[in-house]
Write a protein that holds these residues in place. Structure first.
Motif, mmCIF file in Angstrom:
data_model
loop_
_atom_site.group_PDB
_atom_site.id
_atom_site.type_symbol
_atom_site.label_atom_id
_atom_site.label_comp_id
_atom_site.label_asym_id
_atom_site.label_seq_id
_atom_site.Cartn_x
_atom_site.Cartn_y
_atom_site.Cartn_z
ATOM 1 N N THR A 53 0.820 -1.292 0.153
ATOM 2 C CA THR A 53 -0.003 -0.114 -0.081
ATOM 3 C C THR A 53 1.027 1.163 -0.190
ATOM 4 O OG1 THR A 53 -0.323 0.151 2.324
ATOM 5 C CG2 THR A 53 -1.911 -1.023 0.974
ATOM 6 N N SER A 54 0.368 2.345 -0.545
ATOM 7 C CA SER A 54 1.173 3.354 -0.674
ATOM 8 C C SER A 54 1.384 4.245 0.811
ATOM 9 C CB SER A 54 0.647 4.478 -1.708
ATOM 10 O OG SER A 54 -0.748 5.117 -1.180
ATOM 11 N N GLN A 56 1.352 7.091 3.477
ATOM 12 C CA GLN A 56 0.506 8.138 3.517
ATOM 13 C C GLN A 56 1.615 9.400 4.251
ATOM 14 O OE1 GLN A 56 -2.417 8.405 2.867
ATOM 15 N NE2 GLN A 56 -2.150 6.468 2.196
ATOM 16 N N ILE A 133 4.829 10.880 -7.500
ATOM 17 C CA ILE A 133 4.262 9.422 -7.804
ATOM 18 C C ILE A 133 5.033 8.522 -6.880
ATOM 19 C CG2 ILE A 133 3.713 7.709 -9.439
ATOM 20 C CD1 ILE A 133 3.495 10.160 -11.485
ATOM 21 N N TRP A 134 4.346 7.686 -6.325
ATOM 22 C CA TRP A 134 5.097 6.649 -5.519
ATOM 23 C C TRP A 134 4.769 5.315 -6.149
ATOM 24 C CZ3 TRP A 134 2.606 1.873 -3.935
ATOM 25 C CH2 TRP A 134 3.310 1.122 -2.768
ATOM 26 N N GLU A 135 5.878 4.384 -6.467
ATOM 27 C CA GLU A 135 5.829 3.216 -6.987
ATOM 28 C C GLU A 135 6.238 2.023 -6.263
ATOM 29 O OE1 GLU A 135 7.518 1.054 -11.094
ATOM 30 O OE2 GLU A 135 7.612 2.864 -10.872
ATOM 31 N N SER A 136 5.560 0.957 -6.099
ATOM 32 C CA SER A 136 5.922 -0.307 -5.292
ATOM 33 C C SER A 136 7.135 -0.811 -5.685
ATOM 34 C CB SER A 136 4.687 -1.382 -5.204
ATOM 35 O OG SER A 136 4.541 -1.706 -6.290
ATOM 36 N N THR A 141 2.493 -1.463 -8.466
ATOM 37 C CA THR A 141 1.492 -0.247 -7.969
ATOM 38 C C THR A 141 2.072 0.842 -7.822
ATOM 39 O OG1 THR A 141 0.600 -2.239 -6.208
ATOM 40 C CG2 THR A 141 -0.016 0.082 -5.632
ATOM 41 N N THR A 142 1.307 1.846 -8.369
ATOM 42 C CA THR A 142 1.587 3.176 -8.386
ATOM 43 C C THR A 142 0.508 4.011 -7.703
ATOM 44 O OG1 THR A 142 0.776 3.632 -10.545
ATOM 45 C CG2 THR A 142 3.058 3.103 -10.330
ATOM 46 N N ALA A 143 0.833 5.191 -7.018
ATOM 47 C CA ALA A 143 -0.182 5.976 -6.483
ATOM 48 C C ALA A 143 0.374 7.477 -6.514
ATOM 49 C CB ALA A 143 -0.381 5.629 -5.017
ATOM 50 N N THR A 144 -0.456 8.403 -7.026
ATOM 51 C CA THR A 144 -0.084 9.674 -6.703
ATOM 52 C C THR A 144 -0.197 10.412 -5.176
ATOM 53 O OG1 THR A 144 -1.011 10.129 -9.110
ATOM 54 C CG2 THR A 144 -0.797 12.181 -7.401
#
Length: 152
Positions: A53-54, A56, A133-136, A141-144
């Protein structure tokens, strides 16, 4: 006659013959259900998804005008870690529409903590969008984590 004696013993509470097998069956069912849940978690890979999970975090965006004498003006935007989880620098990318230069400030092996600068994007125009941007680790998985729109 035996049936009547059995019923009297059951009603009076003197008959404990069926208690142990019932408790044994309940315990066996409970153990089976718990084992099935643990095995299903590993087989279906649900344990891996939890760790992917990204993070926080809070990001503080700083904007400044490039002093290049360009008309219209161009801007630089910096992203600073402003609290939350510590993040591995190798998992962070910054993307910007129409940036002439993106300068990452953290290395792939470094841990980024609160107060540290992630990256700077130069040569941005009014209205350009910058995203952190975060990438696992496995790239699945990527998340802004945060985004910013240049306000000229």
């Amino acid at each position: 006659m035996e049936l009547i004696q059995t019923l009297r013993a059951t009603v009076s509470g003197d008959d404990d013959r069926g208690v142990s097998p019932v408790i044994g069956v309940i315990l066996m069912v409970a153990i089976t259900v718990i084992l099935a849940a643990v095995i299903a978690t590993f087989v279906l890979g649900l344990g891996e998804q939890v760790s992917q999970t990204s993070p926080q975090i809070n990001v503080d965006w700083n904007q400044s005008t490039d002093n290049l004498g360009n008309t219209p003006s161009t801007y630089s935007v910096g992203a600073t870690h402003d609290g939350g989880a510590t993040v591995n620098g190798g998992n962070i990318n910054i993307s910007a529409s129409d940036a002439t230069n993106i300068n990452p400030k953290v290395g792939a092996e470094s841990e980024v903590q609160s107060g540290e600068l992630f990256a700077v994007a130069n040569g941005l125009a009014d209205g350009d969008n910058v995203r952190l941007i975060w990438e696992s680790d496995d790239g699945g998985t990527t998340a802004t984590l945060s985004d910013y729109t240049v306000d000229g």
